[in-house]
Design a protein around this motif. Structure first.
Motif, PDB file in Angstrom:
ATOM      1  N   UNK A 396       3.017  -6.107  61.002  1.00  0.00           N
ATOM      2  CA  UNK A 396       1.813  -5.769  60.533  1.00  0.00           C
ATOM      3  C   UNK A 396       2.185  -4.736  59.313  1.00  0.00           C
ATOM      4  N   UNK A 397       3.157  -3.898  59.369  1.00  0.00           N
ATOM      5  CA  UNK A 397       3.220  -2.755  58.564  1.00  0.00           C
ATOM      6  C   UNK A 397       4.541  -3.038  57.554  1.00  0.00           C
ATOM      7  N   UNK A 398       5.072  -4.182  57.596  1.00  0.00           N
ATOM      8  CA  UNK A 398       6.072  -4.572  56.422  1.00  0.00           C
ATOM      9  C   UNK A 398       5.409  -4.289  55.218  1.00  0.00           C
ATOM     10  N   UNK A 399       6.363  -4.084  54.039  1.00  0.00           N
ATOM     11  CA  UNK A 399       6.125  -4.141  52.747  1.00  0.00           C
ATOM     12  C   UNK A 399       5.710  -5.550  52.447  1.00  0.00           C
ATOM     13  N   UNK A 400       4.879  -5.569  51.449  1.00  0.00           N
ATOM     14  CA  UNK A 400       4.318  -6.921  50.809  1.00  0.00           C
ATOM     15  C   UNK A 400       5.334  -7.502  49.787  1.00  0.00           C
ATOM     16  N   UNK A 401       4.968  -8.429  49.206  1.00  0.00           N
ATOM     17  CA  UNK A 401       5.655  -9.114  48.098  1.00  0.00           C
ATOM     18  C   UNK A 401       5.341  -8.419  46.734  1.00  0.00           C
ATOM     19  N   UNK A 402       3.784  -8.801  46.778  1.00  0.00           N
ATOM     20  CA  UNK A 402       3.215  -8.248  45.326  1.00  0.00           C
ATOM     21  C   UNK A 402       2.248  -7.355  45.478  1.00  0.00           C
ATOM     22  N   UNK A 403       1.851  -6.979  46.798  1.00  0.00           N
ATOM     23  CA  UNK A 403       0.887  -5.707  46.874  1.00  0.00           C
ATOM     24  C   UNK A 403       1.445  -5.044  47.962  1.00  0.00           C
ATOM     25  N   UNK A 404       0.970  -4.008  48.433  1.00  0.00           N
ATOM     26  CA  UNK A 404       1.443  -3.086  49.419  1.00  0.00           C
ATOM     27  C   UNK A 404       2.940  -2.798  49.469  1.00  0.00           C
ATOM     28  N   UNK A 405       3.371  -2.694  47.978  1.00  0.00           N
ATOM     29  CA  UNK A 405       4.898  -2.697  47.893  1.00  0.00           C
ATOM     30  C   UNK A 405       5.232  -1.420  47.094  1.00  0.00           C
ATOM     31  N   UNK A 406       4.717  -0.199  47.070  1.00  0.00           N
ATOM     32  CA  UNK A 406       5.058   0.854  46.575  1.00  0.00           C
ATOM     33  C   UNK A 406       5.545   1.817  47.588  1.00  0.00           C
ATOM     34  N   UNK A 418      12.173  -9.110  53.859  1.00  0.00           N
ATOM     35  CA  UNK A 418      12.127  -8.718  55.250  1.00  0.00           C
ATOM     36  C   UNK A 418      11.329  -9.801  56.246  1.00  0.00           C
ATOM     37  N   UNK A 419      10.291 -10.239  55.492  1.00  0.00           N
ATOM     38  CA  UNK A 419       9.658 -11.277  56.368  1.00  0.00           C
ATOM     39  C   UNK A 419      10.469 -12.502  56.865  1.00  0.00           C
ATOM     40  N   UNK A 420      10.934 -13.098  55.862  1.00  0.00           N
ATOM     41  CA  UNK A 420      11.847 -14.193  56.048  1.00  0.00           C
ATOM     42  C   UNK A 420      13.062 -14.029  56.972  1.00  0.00           C
ATOM     43  N   UNK A 421      13.700 -12.747  56.647  1.00  0.00           N
ATOM     44  CA  UNK A 421      14.808 -12.450  57.671  1.00  0.00           C
ATOM     45  C   UNK A 421      14.349 -12.176  59.182  1.00  0.00           C
ATOM     46  N   UNK A 422      13.095 -11.498  59.235  1.00  0.00           N
ATOM     47  CA  UNK A 422      12.682 -11.320  60.554  1.00  0.00           C
ATOM     48  C   UNK A 422      12.329 -12.805  61.289  1.00  0.00           C
TER      49      UNK A 422
END
Length: 604
Positions: A396-406, A418-422
């Motif tokens: 739920x808290x992972x960094x996003x790819x184009x937003x929530x990524x700073x 990270x999403x694909x790896x998980x």
């Protein structure tokens, strides 16, 4: 290799040219010292033949955590036969402080002691046992002072070795105040002893004009060179460091190898005799620092799904009595305190706490693990409070790819997989099925419990002090086609030398057996960075590649002139060189280049 190699026909050379390459980059090559390690023939500093008239050094350590030194009497030391010298801070001819970045590490205690294990005096004698007896015979009078032994006490008293730092993004206090749910907590993260098999050791030989050759087990040859020069009050060009291999380092020999080297150098300078200091294991563990223990306090706001709204973290590193590398280590803990998660509104404070213990130092990960342990504990605490699977809260808290990524230090996260790896790991490990099986097992098992976790790890590579992200190399090609390679990295068992040799073999397209890597040596490659921050192969390998490409280009340019061809007509492969339709062995090319007055040596 030999000058008397049997001449091969064009057909044989062409066949060799086309054969498979076996030792370049990406191929399995055994460690250059593997056979020597297994047979016990590998030469470490303590295995070197002793010099005639050599002294052995033993250091008398403080038995007080914090005290003023009233007096030191070394006269009883000289009553023991075989003793050449006993030194205190007053005997150091040059600069006393050997702090790697900022001052705070006197070579010998100067007026006060600040931890149990601090060096107060050192004795040079004809054997280690004699030196130990003599050092223990000296009388030291102390006046005890109040020590700070606890990191929490140091934090509350603002007892710091360096100023605190802050990373801030958004408005954490406002988000905490309005978050649907809120948790506070604290945790202690313990330290570790490096326990390298080879303890700290140096052997020093005085040379003419006030110089020294220092054989030492260090990850940081240039720093030892600089500090030995400073304690002796001579320029760096008088000091040569030679480091063939270490019996392990793990960060413990990045800065703290300097103490024994400097003590040896001072005694060698004052007596004119070769001098060696090998720390016995107990003394090594008392005298040297560990991984930084941390104390963490956190305040976190989140919603019913576990999504972070605001977070504040206090990271307090237990630095011991001096700064050493603690500034950068606590910084790296702060840089890793997000791990894989978008913190959004965050305030991270990093404190460098001073305690009266050995000065803690670099250790594999360099603060990164401590920062990650903190945020992972927070993720688990949120999951427990919500009764959710911890992996769901993490995702739920992972960094996003184009937003929530700073990040909280204002860097944009790019190339995020990270999403694909998980997802791949969840599937391949049967995570959900195994969680269910564990839940069923734990319900029926009142004593024995099982657990399962799938946890991301961020790993920051290279130095945050960016000027250290540089390296050097030196390559000579001799007239028989054999190659001498030297670079600024240090071999501590990790296979660095083999990897750098593979890079040179790849560029020059020769077999690695032609390449001899020699001891890290400050008069071959100067101004080296420490072998640390997982950058040894990247930095030194690129320097060696640079040097090898310079040499290869010289050879190509020579062959183009010699045979009136284009650069595209010249190809190196498998220790052979094709010049249009002509095949030459690597040795022949080198011989021709030498007679053509081409320089066969290059730095990188």
């Amino acid at each position: 290799m030999s000058n008397h190699h049997v001449a091969k026909s064009q057909a044989e050379l062409a066949e060799l040219f086309r054969a498979d390459i076996t030792t370049g980059v990406g191929r399995s090559v055994k460690h250059d010292s593997a056979d020597k390690h297994v047979s016990g023939e590998a030469t470490y500093v303590d295995d070197r033949l002793e010099f005639p008239n050599q002294l052995h050094v033993y250091a008398r350590m403080s038995d007080r955590a914090h005290a003023r030194i009233i007096s030191i009497d070394t006269s009883p030391c000289y009553a023991i036969p075989g003793v050449a010298i006993a030194i205190t801070a007053e005997d150091v001819p040059g600069q006393l402080d050997i702090g790697p970045v900022v001052a705070g590490d006197p070579l010998l205690a100067d007026g006060k002691v600040e931890y149990v294990g601090q060096v107060v005096l050192a004795v040079g004698a004809n054997s280690l046992e004699t030196a130990r007896k003599a050092a223990m015979a000296a009388t030291i009078e102390y006046e005890d002072l109040e020590p700070v032994l606890n990191v929490v006490d140091a934090l509350r008293k603002k007892h710091f070795v360096l100023d605190s730092h802050q990373h801030k993004i958004g408005n954490s206090s406002a988000e905490l105040a309005t978050a649907p749910r809120r948790l506070q907590g604290s945790l202690h993260i313990g330290g570790q002893e490096h326990f390298y098999l080879e303890t700290q050791i140096s052997s020093v030989m005085p040379t003419e004009d006030g110089g020294m050759i220092v054989y030492t087990s260090t990850q940081n040859a240039t720093e030892v060179q600089k500090l030995v020069a400073e304690v002796l009050g001579v320029p760096m060009h008088k000091i040569v460091i030679d480091m063939r291999r270490m019996g392990g380092g793990f960060g413990g020999k990045e800065t703290q190898a300097a103490g024994p080297a400097c003590l040896c150098a001072v005694i060698a300078h004052l007596t004119g005799r070769p001098t060696k200091m090998r720390l016995p294991r107990v003394e090594d563990m008392q005298m040297t620092g560990k991984r930084h223990p941390f104390y963490v306090e956190y305040d976190v706001g989140f919603d019913d799904n576990g999504l972070l709204h605001g977070i504040e973290i206090e990271l307090a590193g237990n630095c011991g009595y001096s700064p050493d590398l603690s500034g950068s280590i606590v910084d790296r803990a702060m840089f890793h305190s997000d791990n894989a998660y978008f913190l959004g509104n965050a305030t991270i404070n990093g404190h460098r706490c001073k305690t009266n213990t050995a000065s803690n130092t670099a250790y594999r990960g360099f603060g990164g693990p401590q920062g990650m342990v903190a945020i992972e504990e927070i993720m688990d605490a949120i999951a427990r409070s919500l009764g959710k699977d911890p992996l769901e809260v993490r995702k739920t808290n992972y960094y996003g790819k184009t937003e929530r990524n700073v990040t909280h230090y204002h860097q944009t996260v790019e190339h995020n997989v990270i999403h694909e790896m998980t997802a791949e790991l969840e599937a391949s490990s049967d995570y959900a099925k195994r969680r269910e099986e564990i839940r069923a097992f734990n319900a029926k098992s009142p004593v024995l419990k099982k657990g399962l976790a799938l946890t991301p790890v961020k790993f920051g590579i290279s130095f945050t002090a960016t000027f250290l992200n540089q390296a050097g190399a030196l390559i000579h090609i001799y007239t028989d086609g054999s190659i001498h390679l030297n670079h600024g990295g240090t071999e501590m068992g990790q296979g660095l030398n083999t990897k750098v040799a593979q890079i040179v073999a790849e560029v020059l397209q020769v077999d690695i057996s032609r390449i001899q890597i020699t001891a890290t040596n400050t008069d071959k490659v100067p101004n080296t960075s420490p072998t640390a921050a997982s950058s040894g192969t990247d930095l030194n390998g690129k320097a060696a590649q640079n040097a090898a490409e310079t040499l290869k280009q010289r050879l190509v340019d020579f062959l183009v002139r010699e045979y009136k061809v284009t650069p595209e007509d010249v190809e190196f492969r498998n220790s052979q060189v094709r010049v249009r339709d002509l095949f030459l062995s690597f040795e022949e090319v080198i011989q021709k280049a030498y007679f053509g007055q081409v320089s066969l040596s290059s730095t990188g």
